[in-house]
Design an enzyme around this catalytic site. Structure first.
Site, PDB file in Angstrom:
ATOM      1  N   LYS A 129     -91.731  -6.232 102.176  1.00 32.78           N
ATOM      2  CA  LYS A 129     -91.168  -5.775 100.895  1.00 32.78           C
ATOM      3  C   LYS A 129     -89.832  -6.448 100.643  1.00 32.78           C
ATOM      4  O   LYS A 129     -89.567  -6.934  99.558  1.00 32.78           O
ATOM      5  CB  LYS A 129     -90.994  -4.249 100.962  1.00 32.78           C
ATOM      6  CG  LYS A 129     -91.115  -3.514  99.698  1.00 32.78           C
ATOM      7  CD  LYS A 129     -92.520  -3.283  99.193  1.00 32.78           C
ATOM      8  CE  LYS A 129     -93.497  -4.270  99.583  1.00 32.78           C
ATOM      9  NZ  LYS A 129     -94.863  -4.053  99.310  1.00 32.78           N
ATOM     10  N   ARG A 168    -100.023 -10.915  86.656  1.00 33.96           N
ATOM     11  CA  ARG A 168    -101.024 -11.742  87.336  1.00 33.96           C
ATOM     12  C   ARG A 168    -100.559 -13.184  87.527  1.00 33.96           C
ATOM     13  O   ARG A 168    -101.238 -13.983  88.188  1.00 33.96           O
ATOM     14  CB  ARG A 168    -102.335 -11.761  86.527  1.00 33.96           C
ATOM     15  CG  ARG A 168    -102.945 -10.403  86.320  1.00 33.96           C
ATOM     16  CD  ARG A 168    -104.220 -10.526  85.527  1.00 33.96           C
ATOM     17  NE  ARG A 168    -105.240 -11.200  86.301  1.00 33.96           N
ATOM     18  CZ  ARG A 168    -106.060 -10.617  87.151  1.00 33.96           C
ATOM     19  NH1 ARG A 168    -105.979  -9.312  87.325  1.00 33.96           N
ATOM     20  NH2 ARG A 168    -106.942 -11.303  87.817  1.00 33.96           N
ATOM     21  N   CYS A 181    -103.390 -15.521  87.437  1.00 32.45           N
ATOM     22  CA  CYS A 181    -103.700 -15.921  86.079  1.00 32.45           C
ATOM     23  C   CYS A 181    -104.334 -14.748  85.320  1.00 32.45           C
ATOM     24  O   CYS A 181    -105.154 -14.018  85.865  1.00 32.45           O
ATOM     25  CB  CYS A 181    -104.650 -17.100  86.010  1.00 32.45           C
ATOM     26  SG  CYS A 181    -104.018 -18.581  86.802  1.00 32.45           S
ATOM     27  N   ASN A 200    -109.289 -18.762  84.997  1.00 37.40           N
ATOM     28  CA  ASN A 200    -108.659 -18.175  86.181  1.00 37.40           C
ATOM     29  C   ASN A 200    -109.586 -18.477  87.349  1.00 37.40           C
ATOM     30  O   ASN A 200    -110.792 -18.250  87.244  1.00 37.40           O
ATOM     31  CB  ASN A 200    -108.512 -16.657  85.976  1.00 37.40           C
ATOM     32  CG  ASN A 200    -108.097 -15.929  87.240  1.00 37.40           C
ATOM     33  OD1 ASN A 200    -107.492 -16.519  88.129  1.00 37.40           O
ATOM     34  ND2 ASN A 200    -108.421 -14.653  87.311  1.00 37.40           N
ATOM     35  N   GLY A 201    -109.026 -18.999  88.434  1.00 37.21           N
ATOM     36  CA  GLY A 201    -109.848 -19.316  89.599  1.00 37.21           C
ATOM     37  C   GLY A 201    -109.546 -20.721  90.088  1.00 37.21           C
ATOM     38  O   GLY A 201    -108.558 -21.328  89.675  1.00 37.21           O
ATOM     39  N   GLU A 207     -90.275 -10.337  99.950  1.00 41.82           N
ATOM     40  CA  GLU A 207     -90.946 -10.786  98.732  1.00 41.82           C
ATOM     41  C   GLU A 207     -90.129 -10.583  97.463  1.00 41.82           C
ATOM     42  O   GLU A 207     -90.281 -11.341  96.509  1.00 41.82           O
ATOM     43  CB  GLU A 207     -92.346 -10.168  98.579  1.00 41.82           C
ATOM     44  CG  GLU A 207     -92.406  -8.704  98.226  1.00 41.82           C
ATOM     45  CD  GLU A 207     -93.852  -8.220  97.989  1.00 41.82           C
ATOM     46  OE1 GLU A 207     -94.130  -7.072  98.324  1.00 41.82           O
ATOM     47  OE2 GLU A 207     -94.678  -8.989  97.470  1.00 41.82           O
ATOM     48  N   HIS A 214     -87.855 -10.634 124.451  1.00 36.32           N
ATOM     49  CA  HIS A 214     -88.710 -11.697 124.987  1.00 36.32           C
ATOM     50  C   HIS A 214     -88.562 -12.993 124.199  1.00 36.32           C
ATOM     51  O   HIS A 214     -89.430 -13.856 124.269  1.00 36.32           O
ATOM     52  CB  HIS A 214     -90.174 -11.230 124.998  1.00 36.32           C
ATOM     53  CG  HIS A 214     -90.388 -10.050 125.912  1.00 36.32           C
ATOM     54  ND1 HIS A 214     -90.330 -10.138 127.283  1.00 36.32           N
ATOM     55  CD2 HIS A 214     -90.615  -8.738 125.637  1.00 36.32           C
ATOM     56  CE1 HIS A 214     -90.526  -8.941 127.819  1.00 36.32           C
ATOM     57  NE2 HIS A 214     -90.697  -8.075 126.835  1.00 36.32           N
ATOM     58  N   LYS A 231     -99.572 -10.394  91.171  1.00 35.35           N
ATOM     59  CA  LYS A 231     -99.989  -9.078  91.648  1.00 35.35           C
ATOM     60  C   LYS A 231    -101.381  -9.101  92.252  1.00 35.35           C
ATOM     61  O   LYS A 231    -101.642  -8.468  93.257  1.00 35.35           O
ATOM     62  CB  LYS A 231     -99.942  -8.100  90.471  1.00 35.35           C
ATOM     63  CG  LYS A 231    -100.337  -6.688  90.816  1.00 35.35           C
ATOM     64  CD  LYS A 231     -99.263  -6.025  91.629  1.00 35.35           C
ATOM     65  CE  LYS A 231     -99.600  -4.604  92.021  1.00 35.35           C
ATOM     66  NZ  LYS A 231     -98.707  -4.133  93.093  1.00 35.35           N
ATOM     67  N   GLU A 237     -94.300  -3.702 107.145  1.00 42.10           N
ATOM     68  CA  GLU A 237     -94.359  -3.513 105.692  1.00 42.10           C
ATOM     69  C   GLU A 237     -92.952  -3.596 105.081  1.00 42.10           C
ATOM     70  O   GLU A 237     -92.757  -4.225 104.029  1.00 42.10           O
ATOM     71  CB  GLU A 237     -95.002  -2.157 105.378  1.00 42.10           C
ATOM     72  CG  GLU A 237     -94.927  -1.704 103.944  1.00 42.10           C
ATOM     73  CD  GLU A 237     -95.490  -2.715 102.936  1.00 42.10           C
ATOM     74  OE1 GLU A 237     -96.158  -3.670 103.337  1.00 42.10           O
ATOM     75  OE2 GLU A 237     -95.210  -2.535 101.736  1.00 42.10           O
ATOM     76  N   TRP A 296    -100.623 -18.674  87.068  1.00 40.81           N
ATOM     77  CA  TRP A 296    -100.050 -18.769  88.416  1.00 40.81           C
ATOM     78  C   TRP A 296    -100.602 -20.067  88.978  1.00 40.81           C
ATOM     79  O   TRP A 296    -101.794 -20.184  89.233  1.00 40.81           O
ATOM     80  CB  TRP A 296    -100.496 -17.569  89.263  1.00 40.81           C
ATOM     81  CG  TRP A 296     -99.849 -17.517  90.606  1.00 40.81           C
ATOM     82  CD1 TRP A 296     -98.646 -16.930  90.934  1.00 40.81           C
ATOM     83  CD2 TRP A 296    -100.363 -18.041  91.845  1.00 40.81           C
ATOM     84  NE1 TRP A 296     -98.388 -17.079  92.270  1.00 40.81           N
ATOM     85  CE2 TRP A 296     -99.420 -17.758  92.856  1.00 40.81           C
ATOM     86  CE3 TRP A 296    -101.518 -18.744  92.186  1.00 40.81           C
ATOM     87  CZ2 TRP A 296     -99.603 -18.133  94.190  1.00 40.81           C
ATOM     88  CZ3 TRP A 296    -101.696 -19.122  93.516  1.00 40.81           C
ATOM     89  CH2 TRP A 296    -100.747 -18.815  94.497  1.00 40.81           C
TER      90      TRP A 296
END
Ligand code: M6R
Length: 609
Positions: free
Chosen positions: A489, A27, A2, A104-105, A492, A508, A604, A485, A78
């Site tokens: 990438k 955000r 947000c 936001n929160g 996402e 295994h 982000k 990583e 968000w």
């Protein structure tokens, strides 16, 4: 998570809010809204409230030229409580429409507040924010409090994280602001003031900022900034000038920020050498950090997502040069499940944004234990930076694409300078022999070579990843860490289910998933101890029908390898090896027609736990 923007006293509040929201869209981007009014003391204004589900562009389409004013607040969301929908979008209003709030929160006790104080109220949506604005209105009305007192009282009842910007239609010349755990800062203009989640969104209007601390409340008018603590004391605070450059936050001619940021990596490597070494190549890390680390018996690296992977990629180098064991912690786990610590721990918080709530909750515990800590971040003045004992900056420039690229490589390089500095201080032979400035310049050149081969890389993977639902990255040692990583990438931004796997572990169990044409991308850096074994694992998956692409350091390459990376110092191989995987993720996303910079469900800066 947000983004909040607010302005009071500017003749074109609508445009300021919309430009700010566009800069804050990283955000959160599932819905957005603005409230615009005219900031004249004593004049009651109805103001205009416009909300839309979707992106800022969708909101923009709903905003006509009649929407005008000199003050207002805006929000890009968000979703945490309630699905993305116009009725859940911010700003939210009280039942009588008097109060307008963006948040936001996460308000943890919103259901209890609803039940205890607002049982007769009707709510349009399911958000915790709507409960907060109703609560402020109820306290103002039932207890006869003015806006400031009602807001203050609401803050004493609210549990959780918040950044709030509140407007009262009876006082349109004021924005009331408060924060706890979620980022928010004030921008100081000439005849106007702003509030925002991120300096980047205000940089067109001002470079002069003022911090807000947790549990503070700010009263903002066009000419004044008054900071109160919750006890009602006025707090005095100096402003500071931010060094952000407008050109840093533009996309230039690039189609997506991610590609720009991938391309910036050689420059970031060189910049770090300028910042953390002098003209003689001597490393110049803060002596306090070096001493704290020399005195420690174990290094704990706490991080999330890509930063967590950068921590792994740096572990070997840190252990080799500092002679101390390095333990990694997933921030969201360590917040409530801190393992037994060594006698003299030193904590490193790795975070591009410096705002990750999961990491912060660990830092709060570390501070409560009185332990030393270092934040390695890209954002000066960020929460993790302010609250840790020390900070080292990544100097990567703003990273705007949700998928982190240049911050990952900058994190490894920055920790390499730290390792070199500590190793030199304890006279570790390997540290003394490691010419980091020279080696990093080779890394920068290697990345440039890889970047010059974009078309080749795009061509190699376009067919392989065009329609597949799953894929694997495999590697051993450092290559395994890069695989983790690389797979994050890819998943996402392309939505391909991808696992980064220790190559030797496949047999295994997971090898059962390999079938005809399953894409497997194998990473093989120049480590003779493991390269042959990884090649053996490649043969095993080929035998089961996998379509394999190899990414290999030149010194370990053989005929038939697909993507060759020039060889760099083994301590820094993760930096060079990750770059083709960033490009693979980028092109996979691009060819699937997705929004590379703003993948679904993500944001982000992850400022909720
Ligand atoms: O700002 P931080 O580095 O603390 O963020 C941690 C993660 O949320 C972040 O790295 C995330 O995994 C990225 N989207 C990965 O590209």
């Amino acid at each position: 998570m947000c983004g909040i923007v607010g302005v009071v006293g500017h003749k074109n509040a609508r445009d300021i809010l919309m430009q700010g929201l566009e800069k804050l869209e990283y955000r959160g981007y599932d819905s957005a809204g603005i409230f615009v009014t005219s900031a004249q003391q004593g004049v009651q204004e109805t103001g205009q409230l416009i909300k839309s589900v979707g992106r800022i562009a969708d909101l923009r389409e709903k905003i006509g030229i009649d929407v005008a004013g000199t003050a207002g607040i805006g929000h890009t969301r968000w979703a945490t409580h309630g699905k993305p929908a116009a009725h859940n979008a911010h700003p939210h209003t009280s039942s009588d429409g008097r109060f307008v709030l963006v948040h936001n929160g996460v308000i943890e006790n919103y259901l209890a507040l609803k039940q205890d104080y607002l049982s007769a109220d009707h709510f349009d949506g399911e958000t915790d924010t709507e409960v907060a604005v109703h609560l402020i209105a109820a306290l103002a009305e039932q207890e006869g409090l003015d806006t400031l007192e009602a807001f203050k009282k609401a803050l004493t009842l609210i549990e959780g994280s918040y950044a709030f910007a509140l407007m009262d239609r009876t006082r349109p010349d004021v924005i009331y602001v408060a924060k706890n755990k979620s980022p928010l800062l004030i921008g100081l203009g000439d005849g106007y003031h702003m509030v925002c989640s991120d300096a980047m969104a205000m940089i067109r209007e001002t470079s002069e900022f003022m911090e807000i601390h947790d549990h503070e409340l700010v009263i903002l008018t066009k000419d004044t900034v008054e900071i109160h603590d919750l006890a009602g004391n006025i707090v005095s605070r100096e402003s500071y000038t931010a060094e952000l450059d407008l050109s840093d936050i533009g996309k230039g001619t690039y189609p997506f920020y991610m590609l720009k940021e991938i391309d910036e990596q050689p420059a970031v490597m060189r910049k770090l050498s300028q910042v953390y070494a002098d003209e003689n190549g001597q490393v110049t890390v803060d002596q306090g950090i070096i001493e704290a680390l020399v005195n420690a018996d174990r290094i704990y690296i706490i991080a999330a997502g890509t930063s967590y992977h950068a921590g792994y990629a740096s572990k070997y180098l840190l252990e080799e040069l500092t002679e101390k064991p390095v333990e990694l912690g997933i921030a969201s786990e360590w917040g409530y499940n801190m393992p037994r610590l060594s006698d003299k721990p030193f904590f490193i918080f790795l975070s591009q944004s410096g705002e990750t709530a999961d990491s912060r909750q660990v830092l709060v515990k570390v501070n409560a234990l009185g332990l030393p800590s270092l934040t390695v971040t890209n954002v000066p003045g960020s929460t993790l930076s302010r609250e840790a004992s020390f900070t080292m900056l990544l100097h990567a420039g703003p990273e705007i694409a949700v998928a982190s690229t240049k911050a990952y490589t900058a994190q490894i390089a920055t920790l390499a300078f730290l390792a070199k500095a500590v190793g030199t201080a304890i006279q570790n032979d390997k540290a003394q022999a490691f010419d980091i400035v020279h080696e990093l310049s080779i890394v920068a050149q290697t990345i440039e070579t890889t970047l010059s081969e974009k078309a080749w890389i795009e061509n190699k993977i376009t067919g392989l990843l065009a329609t597949t639902r799953n894929a694997f990255y495999i590697g051993r040692g450092q290559d395994y860490y890069v695989s983790m990583e690389a797979s994050l990438k890819l998943k996402e931004i392309s939505y391909i289910q991808c696992e980064g796997f220790a190559a030797g572990e496949l047999k295994h169990g997971t090898i059962a998933l390999i079938e005809d044409q399953t894409p497997v991308i194998a990473l093989i850096s120049n480590n003779p101890k493991v390269a042959a074994h990884t090649r053996g694992n490649v043969s095993e998956v080929v035998a089961r029908g996998a379509s394999v692409v190899t990414i290999v350091e030149r010194a370990a390459a053989i005929d038939g390898d697909d993507i060759i990376v020039n060889t760099v110092h083994p301590y820094l191989s993760s930096i060079a090896m990750v770059v083709p995987t960033q490009l693979i993720a980028y092109y996979a996303s691009l060819h699937r027609g997705l929004d590379v910079d703003k993948p679904r469900n993500l944001a982000k800066s992850v400022t909720v736990e």
